[in-house]
Design a protein around this motif. Structure first.
Motif, short mmCIF file in Angstrom:
data_model
loop_
_atom_site.label_atom_id
_atom_site.label_comp_id
_atom_site.label_asym_id
_atom_site.label_seq_id
_atom_site.Cartn_x
_atom_site.Cartn_y
_atom_site.Cartn_z
N THR A 15 0.85 -0.86 0.12
CA THR A 15 0.50 0.34 0.16
C THR A 15 0.95 1.27 -0.06
OG1 THR A 15 -0.23 0.37 2.40
CG2 THR A 15 -1.58 -1.35 1.15
N GLU A 16 -0.02 2.43 0.13
CA GLU A 16 0.67 3.50 -0.38
C GLU A 16 1.49 3.78 1.10
OE1 GLU A 16 -0.34 6.54 -2.40
OE2 GLU A 16 -2.35 5.64 -3.25
N GLU A 17 1.09 3.32 1.99
CA GLU A 17 1.19 3.34 2.92
C GLU A 17 2.66 2.49 4.24
OE1 GLU A 17 -2.77 2.76 2.97
OE2 GLU A 17 -2.27 4.97 2.48
N GLN A 18 1.93 1.56 3.35
CA GLN A 18 3.94 0.61 3.19
C GLN A 18 5.61 1.05 3.34
OE1 GLN A 18 1.28 -2.94 2.42
NE2 GLN A 18 1.43 -3.92 4.34
N MET A 19 4.65 1.54 1.46
CA MET A 19 5.84 1.63 1.07
C MET A 19 6.68 2.89 2.21
SD MET A 19 7.95 0.77 -1.26
CE MET A 19 7.14 0.78 -2.96
N PRO A 20 5.84 4.20 3.06
CA PRO A 20 7.03 4.45 3.30
C PRO A 20 7.44 4.18 4.84
CG PRO A 20 5.11 6.18 2.77
CD PRO A 20 4.67 4.17 2.69
N ASP A 21 7.00 3.44 4.48
CA ASP A 21 7.38 2.28 5.96
C ASP A 21 8.76 1.72 6.01
OD1 ASP A 21 5.81 4.09 7.61
OD2 ASP A 21 3.72 1.80 7.77
N LEU A 22 8.51 1.50 5.23
CA LEU A 22 10.10 0.38 4.22
C LEU A 22 11.19 1.18 4.44
CD1 LEU A 22 7.63 -2.09 2.02
CD2 LEU A 22 8.52 -3.05 4.63
N LEU A 23 10.82 2.17 3.46
CA LEU A 23 11.41 2.91 3.09
C LEU A 23 12.20 3.74 4.30
CD1 LEU A 23 10.07 5.15 0.06
CD2 LEU A 23 11.99 3.39 -0.10
N ALA A 24 11.69 4.34 5.37
CA ALA A 24 12.06 4.94 6.94
C ALA A 24 12.85 3.93 7.51
CB ALA A 24 10.84 5.57 7.65
N LYS A 25 12.82 2.52 7.32
CA LYS A 25 13.57 1.14 7.94
C LYS A 25 15.20 1.03 7.10
CE LYS A 25 9.26 -0.92 9.81
NZ LYS A 25 8.72 -1.68 10.05
N TRP A 26 14.55 1.47 5.36
CA TRP A 26 15.48 0.76 4.13
C TRP A 26 17.54 1.38 5.19
CZ3 TRP A 26 15.20 -2.35 1.25
CH2 TRP A 26 16.32 -2.25 -0.49
#
Length: 111
Positions: free
Chosen positions: A36-47
């Protein structure tokens, strides 16, 4: 974790591919990438501290399907792919294949 097989520069290409998919696909992200559009920023923040070990997990889907879509998706030119990722498609393909092999996959594609 197959991301450990990638160099710092290769990790940047994967991250930029995920960012590029988010920007380029917008509202169609979930349909084409599987997150989702919500999940992707979370993944990028943890990258790069994400666990991509589960084939159908959001981390693996985001990586696999972002690279796949930017390499093969409709409406994405070579110039757009380069602009979004900072890498040409041959380099993206090399990184994608390396990541997939590190996972034990013999081929790449949408999971």
């Amino acid at each position: 974790m197959s991301l450990a097989a990638l160099s710092e520069q290769e990790l940047k290409i994967v991250r930029r591919s995920m960012e590029g998919a988010l920007v380029h696909l917008g509202w169609d992200l979930e349909t084409r990438i599987g997150v989702t559009e919500e999940q992707m920023p979370d993944l990028l923040a943890k990258w790069p501290n994400v666990d991509d070990s589960v084939d159908n997990g959001p981390e693996c889907l985001a990586i696999n399907n972002s690279l796949n879509d930017l390499l093969h998706g409709l409406g994405i030119s070579d110039a757009t792919a380069m602009e979004l990722t900072g890498a040409d498609r041959s380099e993206m393909r090399r990184v994608y294949d390396k990541w997939a092999r590190a996972r034990g996959w013999s081929s790449t594609g949408v999971v």
